[in-house]
Design an enzyme around this catalytic site. Structure first.
Site, PDB file in Angstrom:
ATOM      1  N   ASN A 192       0.841  -1.192   0.000  1.00  0.00           N
ATOM      2  CA  ASN A 192       0.000   0.000   0.000  1.00  0.00           C
ATOM      3  C   ASN A 192       0.881   1.249   0.000  1.00  0.00           C
ATOM      4  O   ASN A 192       1.567   1.530   0.984  1.00  0.00           O
ATOM      5  CB  ASN A 192      -0.920   0.029   1.227  1.00  0.00           C
ATOM      6  CG  ASN A 192      -1.800   1.269   1.240  1.00  0.00           C
ATOM      7  OD1 ASN A 192      -2.676   1.420   0.403  1.00  0.00           O
ATOM      8  ND2 ASN A 192      -1.549   2.176   2.178  1.00  0.00           N
ATOM      9  N   GLU A 193       0.892   1.951  -1.131  1.00  0.00           N
ATOM     10  CA  GLU A 193       1.550   3.247  -1.309  1.00  0.00           C
ATOM     11  C   GLU A 193       3.072   3.208  -1.204  1.00  0.00           C
ATOM     12  O   GLU A 193       3.697   4.261  -1.089  1.00  0.00           O
ATOM     13  CB  GLU A 193       0.975   4.291  -0.334  1.00  0.00           C
ATOM     14  CG  GLU A 193      -0.495   4.598  -0.599  1.00  0.00           C
ATOM     15  CD  GLU A 193      -1.030   5.756   0.238  1.00  0.00           C
ATOM     16  OE1 GLU A 193      -0.357   6.144   1.218  1.00  0.00           O
ATOM     17  OE2 GLU A 193      -2.116   6.270  -0.085  1.00  0.00           O
ATOM     18  N   ASP A 194       3.691   2.030  -1.256  1.00  0.00           N
ATOM     19  CA  ASP A 194       5.155   1.989  -1.211  1.00  0.00           C
ATOM     20  C   ASP A 194       5.765   2.661  -2.440  1.00  0.00           C
ATOM     21  O   ASP A 194       6.686   3.473  -2.328  1.00  0.00           O
ATOM     22  CB  ASP A 194       5.641   0.539  -1.117  1.00  0.00           C
ATOM     23  CG  ASP A 194       5.513  -0.006   0.298  1.00  0.00           C
ATOM     24  OD1 ASP A 194       4.702   0.549   1.064  1.00  0.00           O
ATOM     25  OD2 ASP A 194       6.212  -0.970   0.632  1.00  0.00           O
ATOM     26  N   SER A 204      -0.824  -0.752  -4.461  1.00  0.00           N
ATOM     27  CA  SER A 204      -1.910   0.209  -4.604  1.00  0.00           C
ATOM     28  C   SER A 204      -1.458   1.545  -4.023  1.00  0.00           C
ATOM     29  O   SER A 204      -1.037   1.607  -2.863  1.00  0.00           O
ATOM     30  CB  SER A 204      -3.159  -0.284  -3.872  1.00  0.00           C
ATOM     31  OG  SER A 204      -4.208   0.645  -3.981  1.00  0.00           O
ATOM     32  N   HIS A 264      -5.038   6.628  -5.802  1.00  0.00           N
ATOM     33  CA  HIS A 264      -5.503   7.153  -4.523  1.00  0.00           C
ATOM     34  C   HIS A 264      -5.707   8.648  -4.719  1.00  0.00           C
ATOM     35  O   HIS A 264      -4.753   9.370  -4.992  1.00  0.00           O
ATOM     36  CB  HIS A 264      -4.477   6.904  -3.418  1.00  0.00           C
ATOM     37  CG  HIS A 264      -4.323   5.458  -3.061  1.00  0.00           C
ATOM     38  ND1 HIS A 264      -3.512   5.029  -2.025  1.00  0.00           N
ATOM     39  CD2 HIS A 264      -4.885   4.339  -3.586  1.00  0.00           C
ATOM     40  CE1 HIS A 264      -3.577   3.709  -1.937  1.00  0.00           C
ATOM     41  NE2 HIS A 264      -4.399   3.274  -2.884  1.00  0.00           N
TER      42      HIS A 264
END
Length: 290
Positions: A8-10, A51, A70
């Protein structure tokens, strides 16, 4: 189960930090985890490496036509008005939202449960800050509340207004992004996931139900927008020239609103066509009517 997601968002965080040309963890997200998922699950459950992820290069996280995004340019990021959600969608919007205070009973719980809460029943108090998950919340609430409400120093009114703000903004996003699924070759937005469902402690946050599972108004407005058949209406302001001001509600000097367009649309997520008659009424608030 919709899919397995590697992170997530890495990728996005590395991009925001800057100066990083390679991410060693890619081996985990792009080789190790996909192999494990393939070995232990059926092929019907897809694997998504991260994501948000846009599908072109490993650092691509904002392509609105591929993968997921996002969308935090409302409230955070560029701090745009929520009325711009219609031009801020993506192929799949897997995070977006606006925070609000929880139910007033939940606010009173943290104010009354400690002596430190006495005399701190105002929006910028220390104990309110301790129970707010959103960074820079004072400034950001000031922006969105000032744009849409009369400001108030009464805490209970402020709490309620933030809930209505969240409800209006998030439900509008669901309206316009659901409309963006326009048929074959025009599947601009295929799905939306709001951030977030609930809280793990009594707090002001993006949740649609608070720590005590008390639904906020946004819970019901989302449910309304996700009904199989919906009808919505929106007024679009037409200006005399393009400018960098908010599209809908700003006039200044030479920049003036000269006209407006009313859009009315319906969505049908069932598998059958539906015939209906829509009656549209207009009311002049400056004339006498009952």
């Amino acid at each position: 189960m919709a899919l397995f997601c590697g992170n997530n968002e890495d990728y996005q965080q590395v991009l925001q930090w800057g100066g990083i040309t390679e991410l060693p963890a890619r081996k985990i997200y792009e080789q190790v985890l996909p192999d494990i998922v393939a070995a232990l699950t059926s092929s019907e459950v897809p694997y998504h490496r991260g994501s948000p992820y846009g599908g072109k290069d490993w650092w691509e996280t904002s392509d609105p036509t591929v993968g997921d995004i996002h969308q935090w340019d409302v409230w955070a990021g560029k701090e745009k008005a929520y009325q711009d959600y219609d031009i801020m969608g993506g192929r799949f919007v897997s995070e977006f939202g606006i925070p609000s205070f929880p139910d007033m009973r939940t606010v009173e719980y943290w104010l009354d449960s400690k002596d430190v809460g006495k005399g701190q029943d105002y929006a910028q108090s220390k104990i309110i800050a301790q129970h707010t998950r959103a960074g820079n919340f004072e400034r950001r609430f000031a922006i969105v509340m000032n744009e849409n409400f009369r400001l108030t120093s009464d805490l209970e009114t402020h709490v309620y207004n933030t809930q209505i703000m969240q409800s209006e903004a998030v439900s509008y996003a669901y309206q316009v992004w659901r409309r963006a699924w326009r048929g074959k070759g025009k599947e601009y937005t295929a799905g939306v996931i709001v951030w977030q469902l609930n809280d793990c402690w009594p707090v002001t946050s993006w949740a649609i139900a608070d720590y005590f599972l008390r639904p906020k108004p946004v819970y019901y407005s989302i449910a309304r927008q996700l009904k199989p058949i919906t009808v919505n209406i929106f007024r679009t302001v037409i200006k005399n020239k393009a400018n960098d001001r908010p599209r809908q509600f700003y006039e200044f000097g030479a920049f003036q609103s000269i006209d407006a367009r009313i859009d009315v649309w319906a969505t049908n997520s069932t598998l059958a066509p539906r015939k209906a008659q829509l009656d549209l009424f207009c009311i002049d608030l400056y004339s006498s009517w009952t």
